[in-house]
Write a protein that holds these residues in place. Structure first.
Motif, PDB file in Angstrom:
ATOM      1  N   GLY B  83       0.885  -1.411  -0.068  1.00  0.00           N
ATOM      2  CA  GLY B  83       0.100   0.073  -0.099  1.00  0.00           C
ATOM      3  C   GLY B  83       0.892   1.283   0.038  1.00  0.00           C
ATOM      4  O   GLY B  83       1.804   1.388   0.457  1.00  0.00           O
ATOM      5  N   GLU B  84       0.302   2.298  -0.756  1.00  0.00           N
ATOM      6  CA  GLU B  84       1.075   3.424  -0.772  1.00  0.00           C
ATOM      7  C   GLU B  84       0.815   4.097   0.637  1.00  0.00           C
ATOM      8  O   GLU B  84       0.114   3.928   1.646  1.00  0.00           O
ATOM      9  CB  GLU B  84       0.337   4.444  -1.647  1.00  0.00           C
ATOM     10  CG  GLU B  84      -0.951   4.957  -1.542  1.00  0.00           C
ATOM     11  CD  GLU B  84      -1.937   3.957  -2.332  1.00  0.00           C
ATOM     12  OE1 GLU B  84      -2.607   4.664  -3.116  1.00  0.00           O
ATOM     13  OE2 GLU B  84      -1.871   2.861  -2.531  1.00  0.00           O
ATOM     14  N   ASP B  85       1.565   5.003   1.217  1.00  0.00           N
ATOM     15  CA  ASP B  85       1.428   5.884   2.468  1.00  0.00           C
ATOM     16  C   ASP B  85       0.224   6.444   2.617  1.00  0.00           C
ATOM     17  O   ASP B  85      -0.299   7.097   1.628  1.00  0.00           O
ATOM     18  CB  ASP B  85       2.377   6.838   2.584  1.00  0.00           C
ATOM     19  CG  ASP B  85       2.536   7.595   4.132  1.00  0.00           C
ATOM     20  OD1 ASP B  85       2.975   8.872   4.059  1.00  0.00           O
ATOM     21  OD2 ASP B  85       2.197   6.863   4.868  1.00  0.00           O
ATOM     22  N   GLN B  86      -0.611   6.109   3.245  1.00  0.00           N
ATOM     23  CA  GLN B  86      -1.995   6.502   3.530  1.00  0.00           C
ATOM     24  C   GLN B  86      -2.407   7.261   4.829  1.00  0.00           C
ATOM     25  O   GLN B  86      -2.358   6.845   5.857  1.00  0.00           O
ATOM     26  CB  GLN B  86      -2.902   5.190   3.591  1.00  0.00           C
ATOM     27  CG  GLN B  86      -2.866   4.342   2.556  1.00  0.00           C
ATOM     28  CD  GLN B  86      -3.653   4.699   1.390  1.00  0.00           C
ATOM     29  OE1 GLN B  86      -4.541   5.451   1.523  1.00  0.00           O
ATOM     30  NE2 GLN B  86      -3.665   3.978   0.154  1.00  0.00           N
ATOM     31  N   SER B  87      -2.187   8.669   4.644  1.00  0.00           N
ATOM     32  CA  SER B  87      -2.270   9.511   5.771  1.00  0.00           C
ATOM     33  C   SER B  87      -3.756   9.353   6.422  1.00  0.00           C
ATOM     34  O   SER B  87      -3.678   9.608   7.647  1.00  0.00           O
ATOM     35  CB  SER B  87      -1.677  10.836   5.717  1.00  0.00           C
ATOM     36  OG  SER B  87      -2.880  11.329   4.646  1.00  0.00           O
TER      37      SER B  87
END
Lengths: 204, 204
Positions: B83-87
């Motif tokens: 997964g991409e960085d998910q703020s």
């Protein structure tokens, strides 16, 4: 090597009990070689890994023939260290990441090409988990490559890989994935599997 | 830390489309903080780990209120390296196997005891997988201990752990398991989850 599945089938119909009961005969050809137990949540199959996916396919297609929207959900496992030694699971097939990925995929594609078609389309998704090994992400990539090369329609989603096609090649591809991806012989691999038939929703 | 779930809900009724549509309002309170996407197989929720299980509970209880047999099936994940960085997933909660198991269970039990009851009984089962770590089996044992101490009815099955109780404490216990079991902060943990309501089958 211990192998088996906990599965459930969900017909979205008022007569779900009658539909499920009517389809259970699809398991009869497997009863001699699989241990089968049902409770209020799922049905357990324990036996040779190469029999699990044909059994799932036959139950799912039997229910789908009723025309209702029906989903098969399954937790499939091989090499779980918690299981006692299960001679019922003995197999002549080579199991696990034995040999380079390209050769494993080549062998899988031959068997998938031989899979009988069912005239029942299905759409589903799976997550594949390699336990107790640092090869998890590499084998997940191998699983996706196998599915893509198998002729199924494949799409990446968050957490899972989606696939679609005729139930025959679909369940064959899932079975070959289960047997050829993962840790080497005897290692622990699981699939978290959902397969849907006759959905009224637009395919996405 | 990336966290989310792909889930589906299966009402065993001819009017499954109307029942599902009618229950989707249960997700409205979460729409600001969760990314929500639906296709023909499942609905994706991405967001803070502590919101996932309350959202699943609210949808499931809303559908179960119709009285039909309905099953929620979910693939839940945190720390997936794909997964991409998910703020959007940011949380103030401590996530993962931080501290001794006994302390983690103690903290979980306090929160489960505070969970509101729903007057909706559910029965389900889960498999928990710790990826990329050699602590898989130890954390599975911790998961079972947490569920047993939480007051749910717990039973071992092949490949999965079965549980039953009021949907409030059940989903609270599942959420605390998701947050306190597994690898340390940021590690990859998944749950393969099935929760059933209003089944006509004898409980087993």
């Amino acid at each position: 090597m211990y192998s088996g599945v906990q599965f459930s089938i969900y017909p979205m119909a008022d007569d779900f009990v009658g539909i499920i009961t009517g389809a259970l005969g699809a398991l009869d050809p497997y009863r001699e070689r699989l241990r089968i137990e049902t409770d209020d949540v799922s049905t357990l199959l324990v036996g040779p890994p190469e029999l699990l996916f044909p059994a799932l396919r036959d139950v799912h297609v039997a229910v789908a023939r009723s025309g209702v929207h029906c989903v098969l959900s399954a937790t499939v496992s091989r090499g779980c260290p918690g299981g006692e030694d299960q001679s019922i699971c003995d197999t002549d097939r080579v199991i696990g990441a034995v040999g380079p990925l390209a050769e494993r995929i080549e062998g899988a594609l031959e068997r998938i090409a031989d899979a009988g078609r069912t005239s029942q389309d299905v759409t589903g998704q799976l997550a594949l988990y390699v336990l107790g090994s640092d090869t998890h992400m590499a084998e997940v990539a191998g699983c996706i490559e196998l599915l893509e090369q198998s002729g199924l329609r494949v799409k990446m989603k968050n957490f899972v890989t989606k696939f679609a096609g005729d139930a025959g090649p679909v369940y064959a591809a899932l079975g070959e994935t289960f047997m050829r991806i993962g840790p080497p012989d005897g290692g622990h691999l699981t699939l978290d599997l959902t397969v849907s038939a006759n959905s009224p929703s637009p395919k996405g």
